[in-house]
Design a protein around this motif. Sequence first.
Motif, PDB file in Angstrom:
ATOM      1  N   UNK A 151       0.841  -1.213   0.000  1.00  0.00           N
ATOM      2  CA  UNK A 151       0.000   0.000   0.000  1.00  0.00           C
ATOM      3  C   UNK A 151       0.871   1.257   0.000  1.00  0.00           C
ATOM      4  N   UNK A 152       1.880   1.291   0.872  1.00  0.00           N
ATOM      5  CA  UNK A 152       2.732   2.474   0.979  1.00  0.00           C
ATOM      6  C   UNK A 152       3.579   2.669  -0.274  1.00  0.00           C
ATOM      7  N   UNK A 153       4.097   1.589  -0.822  1.00  0.00           N
ATOM      8  CA  UNK A 153       4.882   1.714  -2.042  1.00  0.00           C
ATOM      9  C   UNK A 153       3.998   2.160  -3.216  1.00  0.00           C
ATOM     10  N   UNK A 154       2.770   1.683  -3.247  1.00  0.00           N
ATOM     11  CA  UNK A 154       1.825   2.113  -4.282  1.00  0.00           C
ATOM     12  C   UNK A 154       1.580   3.621  -4.195  1.00  0.00           C
ATOM     13  N   UNK A 155       1.646   4.160  -2.986  1.00  0.00           N
ATOM     14  CA  UNK A 155       1.486   5.601  -2.786  1.00  0.00           C
ATOM     15  C   UNK A 155       2.772   6.374  -3.095  1.00  0.00           C
ATOM     16  N   UNK A 156       3.834   5.664  -3.452  1.00  0.00           N
ATOM     17  CA  UNK A 156       5.093   6.313  -3.790  1.00  0.00           C
ATOM     18  C   UNK A 156       5.953   6.681  -2.594  1.00  0.00           C
ATOM     19  N   UNK A 157       5.669   6.076  -1.448  1.00  0.00           N
ATOM     20  CA  UNK A 157       6.394   6.404  -0.222  1.00  0.00           C
ATOM     21  C   UNK A 157       7.601   5.505  -0.012  1.00  0.00           C
ATOM     22  N   UNK A 158       8.697   6.094   0.417  1.00  0.00           N
ATOM     23  CA  UNK A 158       9.817   5.312   0.929  1.00  0.00           C
ATOM     24  C   UNK A 158       9.418   4.895   2.343  1.00  0.00           C
ATOM     25  N   UNK A 159       9.824   3.708   2.765  1.00  0.00           N
ATOM     26  CA  UNK A 159       9.444   3.199   4.085  1.00  0.00           C
ATOM     27  C   UNK A 159      10.698   2.923   4.908  1.00  0.00           C
ATOM     28  N   UNK A 160      10.794   3.605   6.042  1.00  0.00           N
ATOM     29  CA  UNK A 160      11.885   3.374   6.984  1.00  0.00           C
ATOM     30  C   UNK A 160      11.328   2.789   8.261  1.00  0.00           C
ATOM     31  N   UNK A 161      11.870   1.692   8.724  1.00  0.00           N
ATOM     32  CA  UNK A 161      11.358   1.012   9.920  1.00  0.00           C
ATOM     33  C   UNK A 161      12.238   1.319  11.127  1.00  0.00           C
ATOM     34  N   UNK A 162      11.609   1.451  12.285  1.00  0.00           N
ATOM     35  CA  UNK A 162      12.353   1.671  13.527  1.00  0.00           C
ATOM     36  C   UNK A 162      11.745   0.803  14.614  1.00  0.00           C
ATOM     37  N   UNK A 163      12.382   0.571  15.658  1.00  0.00           N
ATOM     38  CA  UNK A 163      13.796   0.413  15.889  1.00  0.00           C
ATOM     39  C   UNK A 163      14.091  -1.061  15.714  1.00  0.00           C
ATOM     40  N   UNK A 164      14.905  -1.388  14.734  1.00  0.00           N
ATOM     41  CA  UNK A 164      15.141  -2.760  14.322  1.00  0.00           C
ATOM     42  C   UNK A 164      16.525  -3.196  14.806  1.00  0.00           C
ATOM     43  N   UNK A 165      16.543  -3.959  15.899  1.00  0.00           N
ATOM     44  CA  UNK A 165      17.800  -4.426  16.473  1.00  0.00           C
ATOM     45  C   UNK A 165      18.019  -5.925  16.280  1.00  0.00           C
ATOM     46  N   UNK A 166      17.011  -6.634  15.788  1.00  0.00           N
ATOM     47  CA  UNK A 166      17.109  -8.072  15.562  1.00  0.00           C
ATOM     48  C   UNK A 166      17.507  -8.333  14.104  1.00  0.00           C
ATOM     49  N   UNK A 167      18.636  -8.998  13.873  1.00  0.00           N
ATOM     50  CA  UNK A 167      19.087  -9.247  12.498  1.00  0.00           C
ATOM     51  C   UNK A 167      18.069 -10.002  11.641  1.00  0.00           C
ATOM     52  N   UNK A 168      17.366 -10.975  12.215  1.00  0.00           N
ATOM     53  CA  UNK A 168      16.357 -11.707  11.419  1.00  0.00           C
ATOM     54  C   UNK A 168      15.240 -10.780  10.981  1.00  0.00           C
ATOM     55  N   UNK A 169      14.795  -9.919  11.882  1.00  0.00           N
ATOM     56  CA  UNK A 169      13.739  -8.967  11.538  1.00  0.00           C
ATOM     57  C   UNK A 169      14.238  -7.988  10.481  1.00  0.00           C
ATOM     58  N   UNK A 170      15.478  -7.572  10.585  1.00  0.00           N
ATOM     59  CA  UNK A 170      16.056  -6.657   9.599  1.00  0.00           C
ATOM     60  C   UNK A 170      16.048  -7.285   8.204  1.00  0.00           C
ATOM     61  N   UNK A 171      16.451  -8.554   8.123  1.00  0.00           N
ATOM     62  CA  UNK A 171      16.446  -9.244   6.824  1.00  0.00           C
ATOM     63  C   UNK A 171      15.039  -9.370   6.272  1.00  0.00           C
ATOM     64  N   UNK A 172      14.081  -9.684   7.133  1.00  0.00           N
ATOM     65  CA  UNK A 172      12.688  -9.813   6.697  1.00  0.00           C
ATOM     66  C   UNK A 172      12.161  -8.483   6.158  1.00  0.00           C
ATOM     67  N   UNK A 173      12.445  -7.404   6.864  1.00  0.00           N
ATOM     68  CA  UNK A 173      11.985  -6.092   6.418  1.00  0.00           C
ATOM     69  C   UNK A 173      12.646  -5.687   5.104  1.00  0.00           C
ATOM     70  N   UNK A 174      13.925  -5.974   4.974  1.00  0.00           N
ATOM     71  CA  UNK A 174      14.618  -5.707   3.707  1.00  0.00           C
ATOM     72  C   UNK A 174      13.942  -6.470   2.570  1.00  0.00           C
ATOM     73  N   UNK A 175      13.649  -7.745   2.808  1.00  0.00           N
ATOM     74  CA  UNK A 175      13.024  -8.571   1.782  1.00  0.00           C
ATOM     75  C   UNK A 175      11.622  -8.087   1.428  1.00  0.00           C
ATOM     76  N   UNK A 176      10.940  -7.463   2.375  1.00  0.00           N
ATOM     77  CA  UNK A 176       9.619  -6.901   2.103  1.00  0.00           C
ATOM     78  C   UNK A 176       9.703  -5.632   1.264  1.00  0.00           C
ATOM     79  N   UNK A 177      10.869  -4.984   1.270  1.00  0.00           N
ATOM     80  CA  UNK A 177      11.040  -3.762   0.493  1.00  0.00           C
ATOM     81  C   UNK A 177      11.214  -2.501   1.307  1.00  0.00           C
ATOM     82  N   UNK A 178      11.492  -2.639   2.605  1.00  0.00           N
ATOM     83  CA  UNK A 178      11.733  -1.466   3.436  1.00  0.00           C
ATOM     84  C   UNK A 178      12.965  -0.740   2.910  1.00  0.00           C
TER      85      UNK A 178
END
Length: 167
Positions: A125-152
């Motif tokens: 939805x956010x990417x369709x709106x043309x928004x860049x998405x930044x996630x906070x606060x991501x300290x878990x490496x597995x969560x970071x990889x998942x968010x990257x794979x989602x397109x964060x």
Amino acid sequence: LQLHELKEVELAGGTRIPTLDEVLAVVPGWINVEIKPPPSGQVAAWARAVSDVIDRAGATERVLVTSFHPGVVAWLRLWRRTLEVGFLFHAQQRLPLRRGWPASLLRPAAIHPEHVLIGEREIRRWQHQGLAVGAWTVDDPRRARRLRDLGVTALITNVPGRICAAL
């Protein structure tokens, strides 16, 4: 604290808390500057003060100014059109805010939801709106990889070395 009081605070290793002017003078790359929610009636003054520092430093091309306060984001979008702005929100806010709905009215360049609010549907939805998405606060490496794979687009973390190594 007032500026003169902040200048007296000594950090680990004997360093001092820098001003935004000082940070912009020594950091050559991209910087996210967050404006905390100002006191009532101070939205324009806070937004103007921060944007004036960025303008004086000639840093508008490398700064994203973000805030949880929709009024700050709106003021910057109306009065400082050369600045890129982002809207922050978190899971404890009321439904319209925690879903990022004000972004459709504010039209920021980016949104920065708390990472627990991000899933496949939200990213699409956010990417369709043309928004860049930044996630906070991501300290878990597995969560970071998942968010990257989602397109964060960006991750905000307390442990940048660990997250960079994981990615």
